[in-house]
Structure formats: structure tokens, C-alpha cells
Scaffold this active site. Structure first.
Site, PDB file in Angstrom:
ATOM      1  N   HIS A 104       8.572  -3.779  22.245  1.00 31.32           N
ATOM      2  CA  HIS A 104       8.848  -5.153  22.702  1.00 31.32           C
ATOM      3  C   HIS A 104       9.699  -5.186  23.981  1.00 31.32           C
ATOM      4  CE1 HIS A 104      12.401  -4.840  19.684  1.00 31.32           C
ATOM      5  NE2 HIS A 104      12.819  -4.532  20.883  1.00 31.32           N
TER       6      HIS A 104
ATOM      7  N   HIS B 266      18.545  -9.307  19.803  1.00 31.26           N
ATOM      8  CA  HIS B 266      19.350  -8.612  20.821  1.00 31.26           C
ATOM      9  C   HIS B 266      20.455  -9.513  21.364  1.00 31.26           C
ATOM     10  CE1 HIS B 266      15.415  -6.632  20.715  1.00 31.26           C
ATOM     11  NE2 HIS B 266      15.928  -5.599  21.325  1.00 31.26           N
TER      12      HIS B 266
ATOM     13  N   HIS C 154      13.667   5.584  22.834  1.00 27.20           N
ATOM     14  CA  HIS C 154      14.333   5.192  24.079  1.00 27.20           C
ATOM     15  C   HIS C 154      15.822   5.032  23.860  1.00 27.20           C
ATOM     16  CE1 HIS C 154      13.615   1.213  22.218  1.00 27.20           C
ATOM     17  NE2 HIS C 154      14.274   0.580  23.162  1.00 27.20           N
TER      18      HIS C 154
ATOM     19  N   GLU D 269      14.996   1.320  16.466  1.00 28.03           N
ATOM     20  CA  GLU D 269      14.111   0.196  16.122  1.00 28.03           C
ATOM     21  C   GLU D 269      12.908   0.641  15.290  1.00 28.03           C
ATOM     22  OE1 GLU D 269      15.146  -2.507  20.068  1.00 28.03           O
ATOM     23  OE2 GLU D 269      13.433  -1.169  20.100  1.00 28.03           O
TER      24      GLU D 269
END
Lengths: 280, 112
Positions: free
Chosen positions: A12, A59, A191, A238
Site C-alpha cells: 500500500h 499510519h 521494507h 506489515e
């Protein structure tokens, strides 16, 4: 009774939202990523889900550190997107389904998941971008957002998230309406944005995860959240949402489609489509 | 003794306490009026959130590693970076001590 048609999982990265807004899908940087989606959309056209349960992480749009739930379930008639502070276009509201929300909430709490319930809930890029990717013409099905904390440690373990997914799966299957539900996970894969390890990507670990999600998820549920941080990077954690999605696949699971591309922004971007066939 | 969470540099309870005001300021940047107020007078805006001297220095220096060390959470700091016109490749380059071009090349190389 409702049925689970399958699961989708997708990265995303906010930059994807800008690429869509600016019609850059065909540019050399973006094409290898967007080329993964026609197959997922074709599957959606075939199974035609009536509802979606979307597992994502906020977030810092809806939740702040003043009150930060580990698991939060939306129970709103609609979910608004809003300004996140760095220029993504604000999307139109997404329809909710309060009946399914409260059915899931009732079921999860009965299964001893102590939830936060949200009758108002802003949804950030982690919810919105996958909806844009899977339903580019608009009109995604009504959704129930489920937010998992990946911001502030301690995080829930992969096993706990898998069990949350299992409980969501059982909730859907006991929902007394003849509807088809797709479970969507967003985030990942490897990441890391911060610190001296910024830019960390782990292709081998990502490939192992994709294989485990499609076949046998037990190697993933044996990991701790800190293992995920170490192996997939601090935002690669995530993967918790992907693991929860896999937990919701209660029947025979078959992999319909998989796509993997490095890099999108700082991220190893991936897409996975699993079909779920109820076991008679 | 260093815990595993500390060794991995994750944002845990200790960091969440240290960075609370800084992160709260960054959370406020979801609203355009607050972004404008910050840009109009950084120090005055920081005072409203009780930033420490070290945090104010880190903001003034645009020093990402220092902001993290002072309890900044990357998801919230990204909103500050957005005001400053920095994207996550700019942040990555600064934190790893390379040029933005070299940081992007490293990402592309990971996919080659």
C-alpha cells in the site's frame, strides 16, 4: 450463510496513490508493478464479492499514540479518507456494512479478542490504495476495516494475528446472509524507512513468505513480531496483515495469482490472490 | 542490558514516551492550517507541543537520525518530511549517508 471467496494481499505504498492520481501506470517505473493487477481484477470479476473485510494498519490518520488499539474494527456506515499531510488526493468515502461489522465484533469478542470498536473511523492510504488498485473503475463492495497496530511495539504476534484471521473467517461463515466476502490484507512486503538500515529489502524472506501463505503458513506463525522486523524490516512487519488474511481462509486454499516487484518507492511490492473453497 | 527491541531500534514504550510531544506535533500536520502555522513560525509552533531542546534542534537541523533518537516515529515524521518537501528516498539517503541518486540505485539494484 455467507461464504469466503478468497483473500487478496497487496502493498500500500503511498506513491502508488500518486501514480494512480497522475495516470502514470504505463510509465517504465510503474508498469512492472501495475502489470500484476489485471489478473487480480479478472479473478474479482469472476467471484464478484458482495462485501470486503480489509485488514490494514493506520499510519497516524485515525489513531494517535494517545489511544492506540492493538486491534480495531470499524462499525461505521461509511469510512472517510482525509488529508494525511503529504499531498495524496483525498478519495470519496467508502461504504461500510454495519450488520457485518457488529456480527464480526460479537463473534470476535466471544472468541476472547478484546477489541476497540469504531463508529467513526478515518481510513488512510493503507485502506484506500488497495481499493483503488482492485476496483479502478470505483464502486468497491461495502467494507469492514480491521486495523492492526504496527506503529508502536509491542505488536501482536504473527500467531495472534493468524488466530484473529481465523476468528474473522469463522465469523463470516456464521453470518446469516447469502453473501460472498473477500478478505483483503494490505502492507508489506519487506521494507524499512528509518535508521541506518533504511532501504533494507529481503527478497529471499519475501519469497519464503509468499510460498508459506499459499501453502503452509506455519513457518510464519512460528515467528515473533521482532523476527519479522529483523527479516522484513521495521515496516515489513506489515506482513502481520497478510498472516491474518491467511488465517481467515477457512477452506481449501489455492493460489490464483502472485506478483512481486522491487522497488516501489523503498518497498518490495507484492500481490497475492488466494481462492478459498469451502470444505464440505 | 540491551533488549532485542532496543537492538533492533523499534519504536517501543520508552521511545513513545520520549517522543510524545514531537509525534503529537507531527500528527497535527494532518491539517493544512497546522502545516501553515508551523512554517510561519517553527519555534512558536513547537512550544505548543512542549518539544525538548534536543527535539527542537533536530527539527531545525532536519536531522532524521536525531529525530528518531529523540523518540520520533517514522510514520509521524513522514508528515514533517512532507512539509519540508522530502520523500522517503530523501530520508533514506540522509540516514544512510549517501546521495539520493545512490540510495535510489541501491533500491533498483535490490530488484535487479
Amino acid at each position: 450463510m455467507a461464504t469466503i471467496v478468497g483473500g487478496l494481499a497487496v502493498s500500500h505504498v503511498p506513491a502508488i496513490g500518486n501514480a494512480i492520481a497522475n495516470h502514470r501506470e504505463g510509465e517504465p517505473y510503474w508498469k512492472p508493478f501495475f502489470d500484476g493487477f489485471p489478473a487480480a481484477r479478472a479473478w474479482l470479476d469472476r467471484v464478484k464479492p458482495d462485501l470486503a473485510v480489509v485488514l490494514y494498519n493506520d499510519h497516524g490518520l485515525n489513531f494517535f499514540l494517545d489511544k492506540l488499539p492493538t486491534f480495531a474494527v470499524g462499525a461505521a456506515p461509511e469510512y472517510c479518507n482525509a488529508d494525511e499531510g503529504w499531498g495524496l488526493p483525498v478519495l470519496a468515502p467508502f461504504a461500510g456494512d454495519r450488520d457485518l461489522s457488529w456480527h464480526i465484533i460479537e463473534h470476535l469478542v466471544a472468541q476472547e479478542f478484546d477489541l476497540t470498536t469504531c463508529q467513526e473511523m478515518l481510513v488512510d492510504h493503507a485502506f484506500c490504495i488497495p481499493m483503488e488498485l482492485f476496483w479502478p473503475q470505483g464502486a468497491p463492495p461495502p467494507a469492514v476495516p480491521v486495523a492492526i497496530n504496527t506503529v508502536q511495539h509491542p505488536l501482536p504476534s504473527p500467531r495472534r494475528c493468524f488466530r484473529l484471521g481465523q476468528a474473522i473467517g469463522r465469523a463470516i461463515e456464521t453470518y446469516d446472509k447469502d453473501l460472498k466476502v473477500v478478505v483483503i490484507a494490505t502492507g508489506g512486503l519487506s521494507h524499512q524507512l528509518e535508521g541506518e538500515r533504511a532501504g533494507f529489502i529481503n527478497r529471499d524472506f519475501d519469497q519464503m513468505c509468499l510460498e508459506a501463505l499459499a501453502t503452509d503458513p506455519s513457518p510464519l506463525t512460528a515467528l515473533s513480531s521482532l523476527d519479522l522486523v529483523e527479516q522484513a524490516g521495521s515496516q515489513g512487519v506489515e506482513l502481520l496483515m497478510w498472516i491474518a488474511m491467511r488465517g481467515a481462509m477457512t477452506g481449501q486454499v489455492s493460489r490464483v495469482h502472485q506478483h512481486y516487484h522491487i522497488p516501489i518507492s523503498n518497498t518490495a511490492a507484492a500481490l497475492l490472490v488466494l481462492e478459498n473453497t469451502p470444505v464440505a | 542490558m540491551t533488549t532485542r527491541a532496543e537492538a533492533l531500534g523499534v519504536f517501543d514504550g520508552a521511545m513513545a514516551q520520549r517522543g510524545y510531544g514531537l509525534n503529537k506535533m507531527c500528527f497535527s500536520f494532518n491539517e493544512a492550517a497546522n502545516r501553515e502555522a508551523f512554517l510561519a513560525d517553527e519555534e512558536a509552533y513547537e512550544r505548543r507541543f512542549g518539544l525538548t531542546d534536543a527535539q527542537r534542534r533536530a527539527v531545525a537541523d532536519r536531522d532524521v537520525l536525531a529525530l528518531l533518537a529523540e523518540g520520533g516515529n517514522i510514520y509521524y515524521l513522514a508528515k514533517l518530511a512532507g512539509i519540508l518537501g522530502l520523500n522517503v528516498q530523501d530520508l533514506g539517503a540522509q540516514q544512510t549517508g549517501v546521495t539520493v541518486e545512490a540510495f535510489k540505485a541501491k533500491l533498483l539494484a535490490a530488484g535487479a
